[in-house]
Design a protein around this motif. Structure first.
Motif, short mmCIF file in Angstrom:
data_model
loop_
_atom_site.label_atom_id
_atom_site.label_comp_id
_atom_site.label_asym_id
_atom_site.label_seq_id
_atom_site.Cartn_x
_atom_site.Cartn_y
_atom_site.Cartn_z
N HIS A 54 1.03 -1.14 -0.02
CA HIS A 54 0.01 -0.04 0.02
C HIS A 54 0.97 1.52 -0.04
CE1 HIS A 54 -3.43 -2.69 0.77
NE2 HIS A 54 -4.14 -1.46 0.63
N GLN A 55 0.51 2.28 -0.94
CA GLN A 55 1.13 3.53 -0.74
C GLN A 55 0.16 4.52 -0.37
OE1 GLN A 55 4.53 3.89 -2.47
NE2 GLN A 55 4.43 1.52 -2.30
N GLU A 56 0.75 5.80 -0.29
CA GLU A 56 0.04 7.05 0.19
C GLU A 56 0.73 8.00 -0.59
OE1 GLU A 56 1.65 8.51 4.44
OE2 GLU A 56 -0.48 7.95 4.30
N VAL A 57 -0.28 9.11 -0.93
CA VAL A 57 0.03 10.35 -1.17
C VAL A 57 -0.59 11.47 -0.36
CG1 VAL A 57 -0.38 12.13 -3.02
CG2 VAL A 57 0.30 9.73 -3.65
N ILE A 58 0.24 12.49 -0.07
CA ILE A 58 -0.27 13.56 0.88
C ILE A 58 0.12 14.90 0.27
CG2 ILE A 58 0.26 14.61 3.16
CD1 ILE A 58 0.84 11.84 4.28
N ARG A 59 -1.01 15.70 0.56
CA ARG A 59 -1.00 17.12 -0.14
C ARG A 59 -1.58 17.91 0.94
NH1 ARG A 59 1.12 20.24 -4.33
NH2 ARG A 59 0.09 22.20 -4.15
#
Length: 373
Positions: A54-59
């Motif tokens: 699992h990956q995550e992208v944060i903004r």
């Protein structure tokens, strides 16, 4: 103050070029979300089928200070995720120590973990922004599905390549030994009436070795030797090779007068038509008809080859492209497996189906060169 993207791994794994595509897409979605007031934080969690984690992208929104590592660890722990709402619905979740409001919109539930978009806002979301969030999740869900299909195809291609190499090298050793004995036999039978048959054996071994080299090359997409080829001419050539059996069974072949130009590896694509047409002729009844047709679109061509045989069972449809599965007595079960590998290498697709009347139909989609009208 730090602005921009944060891409982090939730499990051990390594990035690669293919994975960067879906990361970029998630980054764009998160950027668009945080540009909408009152959203000041967006976090997208998805499963990468190639990295198998699992990956995550944060903004962060403009002028928003990044969260502390402790706060990020709390969000990643998902202890606040006390319920698992249906996919593509927006739900509010309370966060410990947050005065702001948190929402999540699940994308899917895969590999025993949720995939979702999480946003944190200064005030409650309006109905229009909730709809905007749902649409973002739907778009991301479709992109993830496409990416998943790509991952499956890549795994499938790798499996086929391994099988082709293993079989090829095993057969090459045996053919080399048989060829050596045939050569010695030919020398020992000089001036004998049997020398001609020994010569034929040797020549047949050379033909088999050539075909084997083509088979091994088929397992390496990088070795495609593409050039502009006429579709109809290629199909006609495959039909001519099967003419003796076609005449014996008095089969009629229907083929369009129209054609189109494709940028393909001629030898490999001919092998595809050889395999499919050979099966069609084999399973066709006497006096039957085999129909070849194609529809030409702007960027692709849809090719269909159908027969009037007994058709395909449910088991056939599930396994027909699986290595070593064959309905033909004495068949290797590799013909359609190799055909699918070649089509995938050409960025196309192939599938089989049962016709409502009787018989089987194989459909192929291949891209057309953009310079061709």
């Amino acid at each position: 103050m730090t602005l921009g993207f944060s891409v982090q791994k939730l499990e051990n794994g390594s990035n690669n070029l293919s994975s960067s595509d879906i990361q970029s897409f998630c980054q764009l979605e998160s950027e668009q979300l945080t540009s909408q007031y009152p959203i000041f934080f967006a976090r997208i969690v998805y499963h990468d089928c190639l990295l198998k984690n699992h990956q995550e992208v944060i903004r962060y929104g403009q002028y928003q200070a990044p969260f502390s590592p402790k706060t990020l660890a709390y969000l990643q722990s998902e202890v606040w995720l006390t319920d698992f709402p249906p996919a593509l619905t927006v739900h509010e979740f309370k966060l410990k120590g947050f005065s702001s409001i948190s929402y999540i919109c699940p994308i899917a539930y895969r590999n025993q973990k949720p995939e979702y978009i999480q946003i944190i806002t200064h005030e409650p979301l309006s109905e229009s922004l909730q709809l905007y969030l749902k649409r973002s999740a739907m778009l991301l869900s479709k992109y993830v599905d496409i990416y998943l299909d790509y991952g499956r195809q890549k795994t499938e291609i790798q499996l086929l390549e391994d099988i082709l190499h293993r079989i090829g090298h095993q057969l090459r050793n045996s053919l080399g030994l048989i060829g050596l004995y045939a050569h010695n036999l030919c020398l020992g039978l000089e001036n004998s009436p049997w020398q001609e048959q020994a010569t034929i054996i040797g020549e047949s071994i050379q033909d088999l070795d050539t075909n084997l080299n083509d088979l091994i090359d088929c397992g390496q997409g990088a070795k495609l030797r593409v050039d502009f080829q006429d579709l109809r001419s290629l199909v006609v050539e495959s039909i001519k090779n099967l003419q003796p059996l076609i005449n014996e069974k008095k089969i009629k072949i229907s083929i369009p007068d129209t054609s189109t130009t494709l940028k393909i590896d001629r030898l490999q694509m001919k092998q595809v038509f050889d395999n499919i047409l050979s099966n069609a002729v084999h399973f066709s009844p006497n006096l039957g008809t085999i129909t070849c047709s194609w529809q030409i679109f702007k960027d692709e061509v849809l090719i269909k080859i159908s027969d009037q045989g007994k058709g395909l069972s449910k088991k056939d449809l599930q396994k027909i492209f699986t290595p070593f599965y064959s309905r033909r007595r004495g068949g290797t079960g590799l013909g359609l497996t190799i055909a699918k590998k070649i089509i995938l290498d050409h960025q196309g697709s192939i599938w089989a189906q049962v016709l409502s009347e009787s018989g089987a139909q194989f459909s192929i989609i291949l891209p057309r060169p953009r310079s061709i009208n």
